[in-house]
Design an enzyme around this catalytic site. Structure first.
Site, PDB file in Angstrom:
ATOM      1  N   SER B  46       1.146  -1.238  -0.417  1.00 35.94           N
ATOM      2  CA  SER B  46       0.209  -0.170   0.306  1.00 35.94           C
ATOM      3  C   SER B  46       1.084   0.711   0.365  1.00 35.94           C
ATOM      4  CB  SER B  46      -0.846  -0.202   1.157  1.00 35.94           C
ATOM      5  OG  SER B  46      -2.188   0.637   1.415  1.00 35.94           O
ATOM      6  N   GLU B  47       0.733   1.891  -1.260  1.00 39.05           N
ATOM      7  CA  GLU B  47       2.041   2.436  -1.023  1.00 39.05           C
ATOM      8  C   GLU B  47       1.873   4.284  -0.275  1.00 39.05           C
ATOM      9  OE1 GLU B  47      -1.128   2.494  -3.415  1.00 39.05           O
ATOM     10  OE2 GLU B  47      -1.548   4.324  -4.035  1.00 39.05           O
TER      11      GLU B  47
END
Lengths: 232, 218, 232, 218
Positions: B46-47
């Site tokens: 998840s960035e």
């Protein structure tokens, strides 16, 4: 080191009209709630805010937008905010949208003393307009400059009196780079401990980057998208 | 019959390989996590700053400090790691993420993608999409083959402002699976009951059809 | 993820003659002792080693130098090594000296997918010869390229089966950047634990950067300069 | 009488201000830590990756994982933090270190410094010196005024290969304290019993002497 200050109001007391701020957080996660409240009380105006998002109508940077304290937002994503949209469409608010990784890296560059960085993000898009493109090993990159902020305002989980910071889970997000990137960095923490109580191997932001620190209170920690599954 | 969103996700999940690090965008791509094949271990990135994203929390166990790039409350799996957003995009730029799945409004036959801006509409921003498409080694687009007006979203050139150029490798739409090749969209599979003819009609960009096109099975 | 391998010998089995390696450590602190021993046993030759230092005569990279396995050293400081000096003066060994911060940042650049960085280190000196100089805000910077290493070999304190790493004290040094900078990264750790045992907030190198991991043994951890004070 | 190395360190220590982050090089600069004035709190940075360096360990308490940039065993003080070498030089480049003290073989009247290489001799490398001098806001050089042959080390131009250009702000030598100004070396103080005449003779670069030059006291 004497970095500890009494309150959010004291922390922001010399943030004046026209200042350029970095504000940590992603969505409403890990935002400096206490300092934002103090800025709202201070009614300081014409701010440029570098922040991945712009809060929601009644929380986060949205509270400052409501009072029209913000002249310009530099963000990667600004949805979820009707007042923001209104000000943008009416021309009251200036917005510069930049890719999230570029935003993060431009903050980091400031903290690492790098005047500019190269990133492929935005090559061939309108983000590249007017920017220098350079090819390395067959791939194009944009030259993007380090941010230059008067103040960085971040939120950490724990901090010590020397300014060392530890973040919790994904509330880390933009906070470490912004903590490094401000000329003056203000940190609010959920728990402030004496220097020496944090494990030196666990520190995410060394105190050298932090100029003012205080223990915040009444953290709301609002959840933007409450997604759950049922217990089986 | 056109695929459901769940079936699109299910089909994309078949592209996963053991040991992959995967970034799933918002919308249909998120659903891919529900169809990871047995025996395949993937780590979800998840960035905003997490490797090892788990499912949504049980009711009452939501943690405001633990969200994904879509700002949804999530959990972690054993072996997860948190980091800041600069390192997160650093690993993306460095090509450490094996597969990126995201939605699109348009894809061109050269692999250009448009998914962030519609002129005349309020622009919310590109978030991390431009970083992801510029850096990912392998990008699969999950989308409807046509827009609500029935117009093809697979075009000779994108009409909307671009998110990235020459980056999409594969498209899984509601009616077809296609590779983006130097010569255009190469049809690989068709949705059950959907004819090659229908796909041809709904594909405005150059379509390559070679030999028998197998029907997907679920 | 299946990143765990049995031994140092297995870890280095596909490191062949002519490979470019990054080797973590500062002095003899935090060096991958087990992998160096395995490379010595393997007798692989013509290596290019990117490492801040070159070990001492009978430890660290010095052991590889003794067997003439190293073609080129890329380092910031190479004292404390007589055999090194002999090979250098005789022309058997090529050495590229670069500033320590430049070395660290070029490794980091690789791990961050940045093809090049700007640093003021070396401006106006022989380090700048042949390099592009660029002025930002009145200050000159050199353009320095990211390193491109076939293998990065690092040493951590703890690691888990997914490749997540935690370093201890100043044994961290160059290890995190090198762990991120190799095309294939090999990590040896003092203690290997199952995935899930490390606190995700404490991890210094996320497992995505690590391809092979094993628990080393018989760490000597030699001290190069034993400095002490008397108990009063 | 010329200052001892300890006195040079002691004099430099008077430049410290409360709250300073300081990087001390190898040799005389290291000794500065022994003379930090009462009531002044400084944090020592070691560029291998530590803020909050403490004194040498007690005998038997040496920790091989805990060394300074000179590879000496050390300790930490409360409030210390470890980090990697990239961040360490990042904070140096970003100007977060308030004062850097280091030795030199030559300093020019323009503030250039040479301290890493002597042609014809084995070159060990510049270590972190080039990074430090290129980035530090405030650099004080600690050195003998002349070399063992009696030749001045304060020159119009450096003869040795440079470490950095126009960076030295102040010099504390065994006989004088001098500021590096746009017009040359400005004499600030002289060692006890050392005459201005002697300093003039031993300074090859342009020396500025204005008014009475006070004698240092210890």
């Amino acid at each position: 080191m004497n970095k500890v200050i009494a309150s959010a109001d004291e922390a922001v007391k010399d943030i004046n009209d026209g200042a350029v701020l970095m504000l940590g957080g992603f969505g409403l996660c890990g935002i400096p709630e206490n300092c934002i409240a103090a800025l709202v009380r201070k009614k300081v105006k014409n701010l440029t805010c570098i922040s991945n998002n712009a809060g929601v109508d009644d929380f986060g940077i949205g509270l400052m937008l409501k009072q029209r304290q913000v002249k310009k937002m530099i963000s990667s994503y600004v949805g979820e905010n009707a007042e923001f949209e209104r000000q943008l469409l009416s021309g009251e608010l200036e917005v510069e949208l930049i890719p999230q990784g570029t935003l993060a890296t431009r903050c980091m560059a400031a903290g690492y003393g790098m005047p500019a960085i190269f990133t492929p993000a935005g090559v061939g898009t309108e983000v590249a307009e007017g920017k220098e493109v350079r090819n390395f090993n067959g791939k194009d990159y944009l030259l993007e400059y380090a941010f230059n902020a008067d103040f960085a305002i971040v939120k950490a989980w724990k901090g010590d009196t020397d300014g060392n910071l530890i973040y919790k889970e994904t509330a880390r997000n933009f906070n470490p780079m912004m903590a490094m990137g401000g000329r003056i960095t203000i940190a609010e923490v959920e728990e402030l401990v004496p220097a020496g109580e944090l494990d030196p191997d666990h520190i995410h932001t060394p105190g050298i980057y932090v100029h003012r620190i205080f223990q915040g209170n009444n953290y709301e920690k609002r959840i933007e998208q409450r997604t759950v599954r049922k217990k089986i | 019959m056109a695929l459901t969103k769940e079936q699109i996700a299910q089909r994309i999940a078949r592209e996963l390989r053991d040991g992959y690090y995967v970034n799933l965008g918002i919308g249909i791509p998120t659903l891919v996590a529900n169809y990871i094949p047995q025996g395949i271990n993937v780590v979800l990135q998840s960035e905003n700053g997490l490797l090892g994203m788990g499912p949504f929390p049980f009711e009452g166990e939501e943690n405001p400090d633990l969200i994904n790039a879509g700002k949804q409350t999530i959990t972690t799996v054993p072996g997860s790691a948190f980091f800041d957003s600069a390192l997160s995009f650093g690993m993306i730029r460095a090509g450490k993420v094996d597969l990126t799945v995201l939605g699109a409004m348009e894809v061109s036959e050269e692999g250009d993608i448009a998914n962030w801006k519609i002129p005349g509409k309020m622009v919310k921003g590109m978030g991390g999409a431009m970083d992801l498409v510029a850096s990912a080694k392998n990008i699969i687009v999950a989308m409807m083959h046509t827009n609500p007006k029935g117009e093809s979203k697979l075009l000779p050139k994108c009409a909307l402002p671009l998110t990235g150029v020459k980056c999409v490798k594969k498209i899984v739409s509601d009616i077809a699976v296609l590779d983006v090749t130097p010569n255009g969209f190469k049809l690989l599979e068709r949705a059950p009951g959907v004819t090659v003819e229908e796909i041809k009609i709904k594909t405005a960009g150059k379509l390559i059809v070679e030999g028998d096109i197998p029907e997907m099975t679920f």
